[in-house]
Design a protein around this motif. Structure first.
Motif, PDB file in Angstrom:
ATOM      1  N   ILE A 170      88.366  25.909 -29.679  1.00 20.11           N
ATOM      2  CA  ILE A 170      87.703  25.033 -30.244  1.00 20.11           C
ATOM      3  C   ILE A 170      89.223  24.143 -29.697  1.00 20.11           C
ATOM      4  CG2 ILE A 170      88.573  24.039 -32.531  1.00 20.11           C
ATOM      5  CD1 ILE A 170      86.751  25.898 -33.626  1.00 20.11           C
ATOM      6  N   ASP A 171      90.324  24.476 -29.921  1.00 14.86           N
ATOM      7  CA  ASP A 171      92.163  23.214 -28.973  1.00 14.86           C
ATOM      8  C   ASP A 171      91.770  23.136 -28.311  1.00 14.86           C
ATOM      9  OD1 ASP A 171      92.856  24.153 -32.179  1.00 14.86           O
ATOM     10  OD2 ASP A 171      94.344  25.737 -30.968  1.00 14.86           O
ATOM     11  N   GLU A 172      91.025  24.071 -26.908  1.00 14.23           N
ATOM     12  CA  GLU A 172      91.468  23.334 -26.069  1.00 14.23           C
ATOM     13  C   GLU A 172      89.484  22.468 -25.873  1.00 14.23           C
ATOM     14  OE1 GLU A 172      93.058  23.850 -23.182  1.00 14.23           O
ATOM     15  OE2 GLU A 172      94.570  25.135 -24.260  1.00 14.23           O
ATOM     16  N   VAL A 173      88.776  22.331 -26.426  1.00  6.98           N
ATOM     17  CA  VAL A 173      87.720  20.822 -26.995  1.00  6.98           C
ATOM     18  C   VAL A 173      88.249  19.731 -27.270  1.00  6.98           C
ATOM     19  CG1 VAL A 173      85.241  20.481 -27.110  1.00  6.98           C
ATOM     20  CG2 VAL A 173      85.665  23.063 -26.134  1.00  6.98           C
ATOM     21  N   ARG A 174      88.886  20.428 -28.306  1.00  6.00           N
ATOM     22  CA  ARG A 174      89.238  18.778 -28.837  1.00  6.00           C
ATOM     23  C   ARG A 174      90.584  18.679 -28.622  1.00  6.00           C
ATOM     24  NH1 ARG A 174      86.698  16.502 -31.388  1.00  6.00           N
ATOM     25  NH2 ARG A 174      85.837  16.740 -33.199  1.00  6.00           N
ATOM     26  N   SER A 175      91.038  18.822 -27.538  1.00  2.00           N
ATOM     27  CA  SER A 175      92.237  18.444 -26.555  1.00  2.00           C
ATOM     28  C   SER A 175      91.476  17.125 -25.276  1.00  2.00           C
ATOM     29  CB  SER A 175      92.820  19.055 -25.848  1.00  2.00           C
ATOM     30  OG  SER A 175      92.661  19.701 -24.537  1.00  2.00           O
ATOM     31  N   VAL A 176      90.119  17.297 -25.089  1.00  2.00           N
ATOM     32  CA  VAL A 176      89.416  16.045 -24.287  1.00  2.00           C
ATOM     33  C   VAL A 176      88.494  15.868 -25.015  1.00  2.00           C
ATOM     34  CG1 VAL A 176      90.926  17.826 -22.128  1.00  2.00           C
ATOM     35  CG2 VAL A 176      88.346  18.108 -23.579  1.00  2.00           C
ATOM     36  N   TRP A 177      88.278  16.045 -26.594  1.00  2.00           N
ATOM     37  CA  TRP A 177      86.960  15.435 -27.029  1.00  2.00           C
ATOM     38  C   TRP A 177      86.975  14.788 -28.401  1.00  2.00           C
ATOM     39  CZ3 TRP A 177      81.821  14.232 -26.060  1.00  2.00           C
ATOM     40  CH2 TRP A 177      80.951  14.291 -27.058  1.00  2.00           C
ATOM     41  N   GLU A 178      87.186  14.076 -28.070  1.00  4.92           N
ATOM     42  CA  GLU A 178      87.660  13.050 -29.251  1.00  4.92           C
ATOM     43  C   GLU A 178      86.101  12.966 -31.146  1.00  4.92           C
ATOM     44  OE1 GLU A 178      87.666  11.360 -26.544  1.00  4.92           O
ATOM     45  OE2 GLU A 178      89.467  11.717 -26.476  1.00  4.92           O
ATOM     46  N   GLY A 179      85.200  12.922 -30.256  1.00  8.35           N
ATOM     47  CA  GLY A 179      83.445  12.691 -31.145  1.00  8.35           C
ATOM     48  C   GLY A 179      83.057  14.370 -31.896  1.00  8.35           C
ATOM     49  N   PRO A 180      82.333  13.954 -32.567  1.00  9.82           N
ATOM     50  CA  PRO A 180      82.110  15.347 -33.073  1.00  9.82           C
ATOM     51  C   PRO A 180      81.581  16.332 -33.222  1.00  9.82           C
ATOM     52  CG  PRO A 180      80.627  12.934 -34.204  1.00  9.82           C
ATOM     53  CD  PRO A 180      81.055  12.854 -32.766  1.00  9.82           C
ATOM     54  N   LEU A 181      82.498  17.601 -32.905  1.00  5.33           N
ATOM     55  CA  LEU A 181      82.210  18.782 -33.006  1.00  5.33           C
ATOM     56  C   LEU A 181      82.062  19.455 -34.388  1.00  5.33           C
ATOM     57  CD1 LEU A 181      82.902  21.053 -30.438  1.00  5.33           C
ATOM     58  CD2 LEU A 181      85.090  21.028 -31.979  1.00  5.33           C
ATOM     59  N   PHE A 182      80.784  20.374 -33.332  1.00  7.65           N
ATOM     60  CA  PHE A 182      79.595  21.455 -34.373  1.00  7.65           C
ATOM     61  C   PHE A 182      80.657  22.981 -34.304  1.00  7.65           C
ATOM     62  CE2 PHE A 182      75.974  18.110 -35.910  1.00  7.65           C
ATOM     63  CZ  PHE A 182      77.132  17.044 -35.785  1.00  7.65           C
ATOM     64  N   VAL A 183      79.961  24.010 -34.479  1.00 10.27           N
ATOM     65  CA  VAL A 183      80.092  25.015 -34.137  1.00 10.27           C
ATOM     66  C   VAL A 183      78.407  25.930 -35.258  1.00 10.27           C
ATOM     67  CG1 VAL A 183      80.930  26.932 -34.315  1.00 10.27           C
ATOM     68  CG2 VAL A 183      82.556  25.297 -33.882  1.00 10.27           C
ATOM     69  N   ARG A 184      77.612  26.096 -34.663  1.00 13.20           N
ATOM     70  CA  ARG A 184      76.952  26.854 -34.499  1.00 13.20           C
ATOM     71  C   ARG A 184      77.371  28.778 -35.417  1.00 13.20           C
ATOM     72  NH1 ARG A 184      70.358  27.292 -33.184  1.00 13.20           N
ATOM     73  NH2 ARG A 184      70.232  25.628 -34.856  1.00 13.20           N
ATOM     74  N   ILE A 185      76.967  29.148 -36.507  1.00 14.85           N
ATOM     75  CA  ILE A 185      77.318  30.466 -36.854  1.00 14.85           C
ATOM     76  C   ILE A 185      75.764  31.518 -36.956  1.00 14.85           C
ATOM     77  CG2 ILE A 185      79.540  30.067 -36.867  1.00 14.85           C
ATOM     78  CD1 ILE A 185      79.075  30.360 -40.108  1.00 14.85           C
ATOM     79  N   SER A 186      76.854  32.366 -36.956  1.00 21.09           N
ATOM     80  CA  SER A 186      75.433  33.284 -37.361  1.00 21.09           C
ATOM     81  C   SER A 186      75.422  33.675 -38.607  1.00 21.09           C
ATOM     82  CB  SER A 186      74.531  34.371 -36.287  1.00 21.09           C
ATOM     83  OG  SER A 186      73.653  34.298 -35.766  1.00 21.09           O
TER      84      SER A 186
END
Length: 339
Positions: free
Chosen positions: A200-216
């Protein structure tokens, strides 16, 4: 106005309704290269014509060895961007927002060669025994998720979803049933969450848009994860800038699941209330009335449809008629719909 058809905004991205096409593998990349085919372009654009508010492209592998099958889509190379961008263009011209699910299959990969997991435990007798990931392997995979996010941005997607469900790699780390590590990536809840935290931290460093996580949210097995146990992790995700948790369940270990209409909605409700975060409900949701009940009672913020959108790409029109709501119809189809 029915809540199902109310606009919903996350980080300046406005979805015209609360209807989401859940990511579903098409197993249709036929050259073992992860490339978009004509099938994908037709499949996804059709649901955009059907007025789906957000369409999430199927699990797309961040590493070749992370494909569920050799027919899965990939995003491990810049060569994948062009086909994904064309698919995004086709969806957006009909007013849908677009998402992509970044994924790694872990021990459930069925490709040739070694497969990788937090611990060297096969899913069942039909699967290969995975290689236990070293710290370097983990760091390379985290970097691959970041690189995938960069490519998703270049392709023009509005939303990124990280696949942390259904027994694939991230889910394998999160669940104590599949993660038997004794290093900093295993043991406590915080340690088992570490790989997702770092992704999440690495993705957020390059992505400003909506971020979802799918969980079981439920492992359906003694000693496994439950919705209540996921509340702590959901709070961590919220603090890291995750905008919505897509709440599914099962498949990290073989288990019997009593599936019935809306069987996972309570899990969404539990996570939403316990972690104060937006959630998506998914699982045997088939009618507009059912979807409206979920939203009106604040059990979820978005409705994800899977098999129902395979059966009926124009489900939004059917639901609008059911809820007595007038929605936009492409000019070419106006004569077919009377509201």
């Amino acid at each position: 106005m029915a809540k199902l058809f109310e606009p919903f905004t996350i980080r300046d991205v406005e979805f015209k309704n609360r209807i989401v096409m859940s990511p579903m593998c098409m197993y249709s990349s036929h050259h073992d290269d992860g490339m978009i085919e004509d099938w994908h372009k037709t499949h996804y654009a059709t649901r955009a014509v059907g007025q789906v508010g957000l369409i999430i492209v199927e699990a797309t592998a961040v590493q070749p060895e992370g494909r569920i099958s050799a027919q899965d889509l990939g995003i491990w190379s810049d060569d994948h961007i062009e086909g994904l961008a064309e698919t995004v263009r086709l969806m957006k011209q009909h007013g849908s927002k677009t998402g992509i699910q970044l994924a790694h299959a872990g021990r459930k990969a069925t490709v040739e060669g070694n497969i990788f997991a937090p611990s060297p435990i096969a899913f069942n007798d039909s699967y290969k025994t995975p290689v236990e990931m070293t710290t370097d392997d983990i760091l390379e995979t985290i970097q691959a998720f970041k690189d995938g996010a960069i490519r998703a941005k270049k392709a023009g997607f509005d939303v990124i979803e990280l696949h942390g469900a259904h027994g694939y790699l991230i889910n394998e780390f999160l669940s104590p049933l599949s993660n038997k590590r004794t290093d900093e990536y295993g043991g406590s809840n915080e340690n088992r969450y570490r790989i997702l935290r770092e992704i999440i931290d690495e993705v957020r460093s390059v992505w400003e848009g909506p971020l979802f996580v799918r969980i079981s949210a439920h492992d359906y097995t003694q000693g496994g994860m439950t919705p209540e146990a996921y509340i702590e992790m959901a709070k961590w995700m919220n603090a890291q800038g995750v905008d919505l948790i897509d709440v599914s369940s099962g498949a990290v270990v073989p288990a019997r699941i009593d599936a019935y209409p809306g069987y996972q909605v309570k899990f969404s409700e539990t996570i939403k209330e316990g972690a104060d975060i937006a959630t998506g409900a998914v699982g045997l949701i088939t009618t507009g009335i059912q979807a409206e009940e979920i939203l009106k009672n604040n059990r979820a913020d978005m409705i994800l449809l899977a098999r129902e959108l395979l059966r009926d790409p124009y489900w939004a029109y059917t639901a609008a008629n059911e809820l007595n709501v007038k929605i936009e119809v492409p000019k070419q189809y106006e004569r077919g719909w009377i509201f």
